[in-house]
Design a protein around this motif. Structure first.
Motif, mmCIF file in Angstrom:
data_model
loop_
_atom_site.group_PDB
_atom_site.id
_atom_site.type_symbol
_atom_site.label_atom_id
_atom_site.label_comp_id
_atom_site.label_asym_id
_atom_site.label_seq_id
_atom_site.Cartn_x
_atom_site.Cartn_y
_atom_site.Cartn_z
ATOM 1 N N GLU A 1 0.811 -1.216 0.000
ATOM 2 C CA GLU A 1 0.000 0.000 0.000
ATOM 3 C C GLU A 1 0.846 1.269 0.000
ATOM 4 O OE1 GLU A 1 -3.219 0.974 2.916
ATOM 5 O OE2 GLU A 1 -3.743 -1.134 2.524
ATOM 6 N N ARG A 2 1.987 1.225 0.674
ATOM 7 C CA ARG A 2 2.825 2.416 0.822
ATOM 8 C C ARG A 2 3.629 2.736 -0.440
ATOM 9 N NH1 ARG A 2 6.455 3.943 6.041
ATOM 10 N NH2 ARG A 2 4.428 4.618 6.782
ATOM 11 N N CYS A 3 3.881 1.745 -1.293
ATOM 12 C CA CYS A 3 4.704 1.966 -2.490
ATOM 13 C C CYS A 3 4.030 2.910 -3.470
ATOM 14 C CB CYS A 3 4.972 0.645 -3.205
ATOM 15 S SG CYS A 3 6.132 -0.398 -2.347
ATOM 16 N N PHE A 4 4.815 3.845 -4.020
ATOM 17 C CA PHE A 4 4.280 4.769 -5.013
ATOM 18 C C PHE A 4 4.225 4.128 -6.394
ATOM 19 C CE2 PHE A 4 8.750 5.471 -5.814
ATOM 20 C CZ PHE A 4 8.818 5.822 -7.155
ATOM 21 N N SER A 5 4.980 3.064 -6.612
ATOM 22 C CA SER A 5 5.090 2.430 -7.920
ATOM 23 C C SER A 5 4.142 1.229 -8.027
ATOM 24 C CB SER A 5 6.539 1.958 -8.122
ATOM 25 O OG SER A 5 6.613 0.933 -9.085
ATOM 26 N N TRP A 6 3.357 1.189 -9.085
ATOM 27 C CA TRP A 6 2.444 0.062 -9.294
ATOM 28 C C TRP A 6 3.198 -1.246 -9.453
ATOM 29 C CZ3 TRP A 6 2.949 -2.885 -13.635
ATOM 30 C CH2 TRP A 6 3.594 -2.308 -14.734
ATOM 31 N N SER A 7 4.359 -1.211 -10.120
ATOM 32 C CA SER A 7 5.100 -2.456 -10.345
ATOM 33 C C SER A 7 5.672 -2.983 -9.032
ATOM 34 C CB SER A 7 6.192 -2.264 -11.399
ATOM 35 O OG SER A 7 7.186 -1.357 -10.966
ATOM 36 N N ASN A 8 6.090 -2.075 -8.161
ATOM 37 C CA ASN A 8 6.600 -2.461 -6.845
ATOM 38 C C ASN A 8 5.459 -3.052 -6.007
ATOM 39 O OD1 ASN A 8 8.997 -0.739 -4.668
ATOM 40 N ND2 ASN A 8 8.149 -2.780 -4.486
ATOM 41 N N ARG A 9 4.318 -2.375 -6.025
ATOM 42 C CA ARG A 9 3.148 -2.869 -5.287
ATOM 43 C C ARG A 9 2.768 -4.274 -5.763
ATOM 44 N NH1 ARG A 9 -1.143 0.019 -7.514
ATOM 45 N NH2 ARG A 9 -1.192 -1.736 -8.930
ATOM 46 N N ASP A 10 2.681 -4.464 -7.075
ATOM 47 C CA ASP A 10 2.284 -5.759 -7.621
ATOM 48 C C ASP A 10 3.277 -6.857 -7.258
ATOM 49 O OD1 ASP A 10 0.114 -4.423 -8.666
ATOM 50 O OD2 ASP A 10 0.708 -4.686 -10.774
ATOM 51 N N ALA A 11 4.573 -6.540 -7.252
ATOM 52 C CA ALA A 11 5.590 -7.534 -6.882
ATOM 53 C C ALA A 11 5.428 -7.940 -5.420
ATOM 54 C CB ALA A 11 6.988 -6.983 -7.149
ATOM 55 N N ILE A 12 5.217 -6.986 -4.546
ATOM 56 C CA ILE A 12 5.037 -7.290 -3.123
ATOM 57 C C ILE A 12 3.782 -8.142 -2.918
ATOM 58 C CG2 ILE A 12 4.541 -6.288 -0.850
ATOM 59 C CD1 ILE A 12 6.402 -3.935 -1.684
ATOM 60 N N LEU A 13 2.726 -7.862 -3.665
ATOM 61 C CA LEU A 13 1.490 -8.636 -3.529
ATOM 62 C C LEU A 13 1.661 -10.096 -3.960
ATOM 63 C CD1 LEU A 13 -1.165 -5.989 -4.629
ATOM 64 C CD2 LEU A 13 -0.650 -6.790 -2.296
ATOM 65 N N LEU A 14 2.720 -10.404 -4.709
ATOM 66 C CA LEU A 14 3.008 -11.779 -5.114
ATOM 67 C C LEU A 14 3.720 -12.583 -4.017
ATOM 68 C CD1 LEU A 14 4.306 -11.265 -8.767
ATOM 69 C CD2 LEU A 14 2.120 -12.284 -8.066
ATOM 70 N N LEU A 15 4.212 -11.913 -2.980
ATOM 71 C CA LEU A 15 5.033 -12.593 -1.970
ATOM 72 C C LEU A 15 4.401 -13.836 -1.345
ATOM 73 C CD1 LEU A 15 6.898 -9.715 -0.124
ATOM 74 C CD2 LEU A 15 7.906 -11.576 -1.466
ATOM 75 N N PRO A 16 3.163 -13.792 -0.860
ATOM 76 C CA PRO A 16 2.621 -15.008 -0.237
ATOM 77 C C PRO A 16 2.635 -16.211 -1.195
ATOM 78 C CG PRO A 16 1.206 -13.134 0.233
ATOM 79 C CD PRO A 16 2.224 -12.676 -0.790
ATOM 80 N N GLN A 17 2.260 -15.969 -2.432
ATOM 81 C CA GLN A 17 2.246 -17.030 -3.441
ATOM 82 C C GLN A 17 3.671 -17.536 -3.716
ATOM 83 O OE1 GLN A 17 0.424 -15.538 -7.034
ATOM 84 N NE2 GLN A 17 1.691 -16.831 -8.326
ATOM 85 N N ARG A 18 4.633 -16.635 -3.825
ATOM 86 C CA ARG A 18 6.019 -17.030 -4.114
ATOM 87 C C ARG A 18 6.601 -17.813 -2.937
ATOM 88 N NH1 ARG A 18 7.887 -15.669 -8.773
ATOM 89 N NH2 ARG A 18 9.923 -16.397 -8.135
ATOM 90 N N LEU A 19 6.307 -17.367 -1.723
ATOM 91 C CA LEU A 19 6.817 -18.054 -0.538
ATOM 92 C C LEU A 19 6.213 -19.450 -0.437
ATOM 93 C CD1 LEU A 19 8.863 -17.148 1.573
ATOM 94 C CD2 LEU A 19 6.968 -16.570 3.065
ATOM 95 N N GLN A 20 4.949 -19.568 -0.736
ATOM 96 C CA GLN A 20 4.254 -20.846 -0.662
ATOM 97 C C GLN A 20 4.818 -21.831 -1.695
ATOM 98 O OE1 GLN A 20 -0.017 -20.729 -1.489
ATOM 99 N NE2 GLN A 20 -0.344 -21.637 0.538
ATOM 100 N N SER A 21 5.168 -21.318 -2.871
ATOM 101 C CA SER A 21 5.685 -22.199 -3.928
ATOM 102 C C SER A 21 7.188 -22.465 -3.760
ATOM 103 C CB SER A 21 5.423 -21.585 -5.303
ATOM 104 O OG SER A 21 6.226 -20.445 -5.508
ATOM 105 N N GLY A 22 7.798 -21.796 -2.785
ATOM 106 C CA GLY A 22 9.225 -22.013 -2.528
ATOM 107 C C GLY A 22 10.130 -21.271 -3.492
#
Length: 159
Positions: A137-158
């Motif tokens: 939410e705090r990121c000004f960049s849409w690409s940064n925000r979208d990458a952070i939102l992928l974290l739970p999925q990336r962590l789960q997939s290893g």
């Protein structure tokens, strides 16, 4: 394209190729940096490729320069994601005439836990660790925000 990049470097222009490195912990805490020239603009580590360096080298160099984190102990991982976006008008003078877009390559860097960092004072004025949703939410960049939102999925997939 390779020769064009080399020519841009020789003329002093930045390459329109960059990295975004999301630094995070297994608890999904994310490190954010506040831009020195733009108070209130928070982001992950970013930076442009220099000369013909490999993108992993760019990611490691930028992490070390912007945070002081030892990238020999903790290596960034290429997420094999790219984003193309328009370069802000105020920064276009850094690029060759006519260059209006940048291609950003996304990397992640998982650390075992939150740590202290040493920011580059010319680039950043502050840093903080935040839970992933708040960081996105705090990121000004849409690409940064979208990458952070992928974290739970990336962590789960290893990944």
């Amino acid at each position: 394209p390779g020769n064009q990049d080399a020519n841009r470097e020789m003329t002093g222009f930045k390459q329109p190729v960059s990295v975004l490195v999301v630094i995070y912990t297994p608890a999904l805490d994310v490190l954010l940096l506040e831009r020195a020239a733009h108070p209130g603009f928070w982001q992950s580590v970013t930076g442009s490729r220099e000369q013909a360096e490999a993108l992993l080298t760019t990611a490691s160099r930028e992490v070390a320069e912007e945070t002081g984190i030892d990238t020999f102990l903790h290596q960034p991982t290429d997420w094999h994601l790219t984003n193309t976006f328009d370069i802000f008008d105020e920064w276009r003078h850094r690029y060759a005439p006519g260059v209006t877009q940048n291609v950003e390559h996304v990397f992640g860097l998982q650390l075992p836990a939150r740590c202290e960092v040493t920011i580059a004072p010319g680039e950043h004025r502050d840093w903080c660790w935040m839970p992933w949703e708040a960081a996105a939410e705090r990121c000004f960049s849409w690409s940064n925000r979208d990458a952070i939102l992928l974290l739970p999925q990336r962590l789960q997939s290893g990944a």
